[in-house]
Design an enzyme around this catalytic site. Structure first.
Site, PDB file in Angstrom:
ATOM      1  CG  ASP A  50      39.719  36.220 -56.762  1.00 17.21           C
ATOM      2  OD1 ASP A  50      38.701  35.623 -56.992  1.00 17.21           O
ATOM      3  OD2 ASP A  50      39.501  37.294 -56.485  1.00 17.21           O
ATOM      4  CE1 TYR A  78      39.082  36.801 -47.920  1.00 18.01           C
ATOM      5  CE2 TYR A  78      37.340  37.838 -46.493  1.00 18.01           C
ATOM      6  CZ  TYR A  78      37.650  37.274 -47.537  1.00 18.01           C
ATOM      7  OH  TYR A  78      36.694  36.271 -48.197  1.00 18.01           O
ATOM      8  CG  ASP A  92      43.485  41.199 -59.590  1.00 21.85           C
ATOM      9  OD1 ASP A  92      43.636  41.432 -60.618  1.00 21.85           O
ATOM     10  OD2 ASP A  92      42.791  39.975 -58.951  1.00 21.85           O
TER      11      ASP A  92
END
Length: 313
Positions: A50, A78, A92
């Protein structure tokens, strides 16, 4: 001195780049940067990040783009920051706030560890509507922006490891390290962890630390890539160590790069589950081959070597 495309990008430029994508750029932006910096048109990336996320983005240059599909199946790691007490439509901090708790009791460290344990192993996720998943030929986020209702099908993914790396009770934040299978949405994981804790949650930061053999410690910033030029390229085969190696009989290299199968009784020495392999011949990496154990043959699936290099062999 910054490398120029003319000086550093011959037509045969081929290899992988381990790029450190900064926040604020899309994965497509990175492809455009590489095209301009290296002076080549054929560039692709594996594993979209993203725009708001940072971290490892494998980029293939030249004929190496044919190998991207093998990286798509690589496990990824991650580090994510999860903020409790807030929910957005995107999952988010870039999205519209749907819920915000002014006061709430932060779960204990022990409670968080108990919940994280539920998400290790094989789990089911429903990716966010604000995602790049295609629905009827269009990206889900495009449909959402157009005011369309989007139903995202659930998917089965595997969380190999999930550990609590940080706990900030004052700011209501958790830091988690995740190693997972292809197709895992970390935003969704953060939301689901919050839901299991009885609280709304968003992913407030994300950095990808690993894609297969590509690691954060070895990644190049854009400034470093512009300076290094072609010196930053990794040989195509270095990132395919998860595939078994097969060495062709020396006289069959030219045949392989020209698309012909090879019968070889040495194939019996390969692991029984070796369906596709890295193929070498005449001292070079030639490409990807598919093994037929019953017939003892290897057939070219992806040829990376330039056939012209074998024309007179």
């Amino acid at each position: 001195m910054t490398a120029t495309p003319e000086a550093s990008a011959p037509a045969t430029l081929c290899g992988f780049l381990n790029v450190l994508k900064p926040p604020g750029m899309s994965s497509h932006d990175i492809v455009g940067f590489v095209r301009h910096t290296f002076g080549v048109k054929k560039v692709g990336h594996a594993g979209t990040l993203d725009p708001g996320a940072a971290g490892v983005l494998p980029v293939a240059v030249g004929r190496t783009t044919r190998l991207i599909e093998y990286l798509e199946h690589a496990s990824k790691s991650y580090r994510a920051e999860l903020t409790l007490g807030i929910a957005t439509d995107s999952g988010d901090t870039s999205g519209k706030v749907l819920e915000r708790l002014d006061t709430f009791e932060m779960p204990s460290h022990v409670r968080v560890e108990e919940v994280l344990a539920r998400f290790r192993g094989d789990i089911v996720q429903v990716p966010p509507a604000h995602s790049a998943i295609k629905i009827g030929g269009r990206r889900a986020y495009e449909l959402v922006r157009a005011g369309r209702a989007v139903a995202i099908p659930e998917r089965h993914v595997t969380i190999h490891t999930l550990t609590l790396a940080g706990f900030d009770a004052e700011k209501h934040r958790l830091l988690i390290d995740v190693a997972c299978s292809r197709g895992t949405y970390i935003r969704t994981l953060c939301i689901d962890i919050g839901r299991a804790l009885g609280l709304p949650a968003v992913m407030s930061f994300l950095v990808r630390t690993c894609v297969g053999a590509f690691t954060l410690g070895d990644a190049w910033t854009l400034e470093e890539l512009a300076e290094a030029g072609a010196e930053a390229l990794l040989p195509p085969e270095t990132m395919l160590s998860g595939l078994a190696r097969y060495d062709l009989p020396p006289a069959r290299a030219a045949s392989f790069v020209n698309g012909l199968s090879t019968h070889d009784f040495h194939i019996a020495q390969l692991p029984a589950d070796a369906g596709i392999v890295r193929v070498y011949g005449a001292g070079s990496f030639l490409g990807i081959g598919r093994i037929d154990h019953a017939a003892a043959t290897v057939t070219p699936e992806k040829v990376i070597a330039n056939p012209q290099d074998f024309h007179n062999r």
